[in-house]
Design a protein around this motif. Structure first.
Motif, PDB file in Angstrom:
ATOM      1  N   ALA A   1       2.976  -6.595  -2.522  1.00 17.26           N
ATOM      2  CA  ALA A   1       1.807  -7.479  -2.470  1.00 17.26           C
ATOM      3  C   ALA A   1       2.207  -8.819  -3.063  1.00 17.26           C
TER       4      ALA A   1
ATOM      5  N   LYS B   1      -4.841  -7.282   3.796  1.00 17.56           N
ATOM      6  CA  LYS B   1      -4.963  -6.613   2.490  1.00 17.56           C
ATOM      7  C   LYS B   1      -3.617  -6.547   1.751  1.00 17.56           C
ATOM      8  N   GLN B   2      -2.542  -7.038   2.395  1.00 21.17           N
ATOM      9  CA  GLN B   2      -1.185  -6.995   1.826  1.00 21.17           C
ATOM     10  C   GLN B   2      -0.815  -5.577   1.379  1.00 21.17           C
ATOM     11  N   GLN B   3      -1.055  -4.656   2.293  1.00 25.06           N
ATOM     12  CA  GLN B   3      -0.874  -3.239   1.965  1.00 25.06           C
ATOM     13  C   GLN B   3       0.130  -2.616   2.947  1.00 25.06           C
ATOM     14  N   TRP B   4       1.217  -2.065   2.452  1.00 25.91           N
ATOM     15  CA  TRP B   4       2.305  -1.508   3.286  1.00 25.91           C
ATOM     16  C   TRP B   4       2.187   0.014   3.304  1.00 25.91           C
TER      17      TRP B   4
ATOM     18  N   LEU C   1      -4.194  -4.489   7.689  1.00 27.20           N
ATOM     19  CA  LEU C   1      -3.385  -4.212   6.496  1.00 27.20           C
ATOM     20  C   LEU C   1      -2.667  -5.468   6.001  1.00 27.20           C
TER      21      LEU C   1
END
Lengths: 313, 313
Positions: free
Chosen positions: B259, A121-124, A118
């Motif tokens: 992001a 993908k820079q996804q929180w 993640l």
């Protein structure tokens, strides 16, 4: 003394060796151009530091009085007929191996692999993942083995309040003594950690039936030898079809694992690529151990870590 | 009693609540269509289970006699003027939080992130990675905090023979008592683990100068509150330029991290996305705690886990 060194040493390690044994001559295999020169140098040597391949080279190395392996395992050198004393690294790799096992298990329980992906993908989405996370606390663990690695793992797991049972045939610390008892104990285990040496008795010890006996959310961890599994494919299938919770494998039947091998694609599987013993100071420690034993050897004092081929560990 | 529930509960949790408090009426916020209906229902309720947003809704919820938060942190509810008793989850999240911290640190030391990436590429290069691996054994650790999470972390680290020093202003277990002492102690630390609650006193406590005082291979871990850092950018820069060894961050200034935020791109950084408290049984435990307190509330017995707003934890 003529000392043949067959180990991936950096220049600084070679300098330490030279400084620590000023009266001796070192020949480093990686400085000799061809296999024939390398083999010839080995045949002349009095002492060997390292794990040479092919092992057959040792058959005619009759001048060797002492072999210091840089490994703990010595199964490849079991059939050497020459009368040299063989020493190994015994407990040296136990702590890093134990930490690799625990790191892998905690990775699975706390979602480390997912969070690493993640991050790329820079996804929180932590709130979505958190209900699937588990804790190591209070888990029921079976450790296969009762040696140095097992003891280190046991100590760490106590900090997590785990219930720990050891399997070993002879150790007084083990409560599971036979494979029949092991099979009966497996269905209750949340985690099975194998840290057995490679011997004739451990080869294929963990059977297809034992894998089938594991709980649906059990983790199988192996930091011992890949040939412990009688049927690695049975483990692969259990992982692939999510019939068990996951695996932490520092060792596999085939090493290096070839591209395309099904284990690469198994979910919930940590592959630490036989790095379990590794640490920044790995070769410093090996060189220090060798120099200590070299001094003992010259002074006629018993060497440390003499291998007992009859016991297999 | 009219009980308003503002928590992401699954159907099975709602059933457990209904069965455990058969004489009471539950209103679940997520079953009401619009914000105005939701707010109205809250204003009528006698009891609240959950952490409602916006917090301002609570200003007029004068019927509330008791609020059971499902969090341990309560900094957002500190300024509530209504006379309700507030309880929280106290120690409930300590063990998973402690395990997330240790999982992250071991991931960095044992190369878990690299091995996960290599697994995707089906590439076996363990022998190249292993000399860069580290062990947690014998590391010098400073823990910021002396509460429940700190105690769990301390216990786990003892299994790794770590040297542990606690920073806290008042706890008798802490040997570092002032920020001056903390600054002086930091250069010797291999690992700093922050598990402080969010209070006025902890906000910005860890300064830019403290980050600069860390060793070149130190790991900074935060499982407390993101606003502990006076200057998060200073940490980001230290990571980006590899002036410290790495970071394990369960919490950040901004959550969710958007992001493009530079922390996503920092090397040797584990971002566990505020999942530290998570576990498969998270909401089972919250519901069980609520029902236990509800029985106490009805019987006039003191509630468990009453929040001390004056102390801040």
């Amino acid at each position: 003394m003529l000392i043949f060194v067959d180990a991936p040493l950096a220049e600084r390690h070679k300098s330490t060796l030279a400084a620590g044994a000023a009266g001796d001559s070192f020949i480093f295999r990686d400085e000799l151009p061809g296999e024939s020169e390398q083999r010839e140098a080995l045949l002349k040597a009095d002492i060997l530091l390292g794990n040479p391949k092919p092992v057959e080279w040792l058959e005619k190395a009759v001048n060797l009085q002492w072999i210091q392996l840089y490994s703990t395992g010595f199964e490849y050198y079991r059939h050497i007929k020459i009368p040299a004393v063989v020493t190994n690294m015994q407990d040296y790799y136990s702590q890093p191996c134990a930490e690799t096992a625990i790191a892998g298990i905690l990775s699975l329980y706390r979602g480390a692999g997912e969070f690493a992906a993640l991050k790329n993908k820079q996804q929180w989405v932590g709130h979505i993942i958190r209900p699937a996370l588990q804790t190591l606390q209070n888990k029921h663990v079976i450790i296969l083995g009762a040696g140095n690695i097992a003891r280190r793992i046991e100590k760490i797991l106590q900090g997590f309040d785990c219930t720990i049972r050891l399997y070993a045939r002879r150790s007084p610390n083990a409560v599971i003594r036979t494979t029949t008892e092991l099979e009966a104990a497996l269905p209750a285990a949340d985690i099975v950690i194998a840290c057995l040496p490679g011997t004739e008795e451990t080869k294929g010890l963990f059977t297809r039936e034992m894998i089938a006996a594991l709980k649906h959310n059990a983790i199988f961890c192996n930091v011992g030898r890949g040939n412990l599994l009688a049927d690695e494919q049975a483990l692969t299938e259990a992982l692939m079809h999510r019939r068990i919770g996951g695996a932490v494998l520092d060792v596999t039947q085939e090493e290096p694992l070839p591209a395309g091998h099904p284990l690469w694609s198994c979910p919930n599987t940590v592959l630490s690529q036989h790095s379990g013993g590794g640490s920044t100071s790995e070769y410093e420690g090996i060189v220090a151990c060798f120099l200590e034993n070299l001094a003992a050897f010259k002074n006629g004092i018993p060497l440390k870590n003499i291998v007992r081929f009859d016991k297999g560990y």
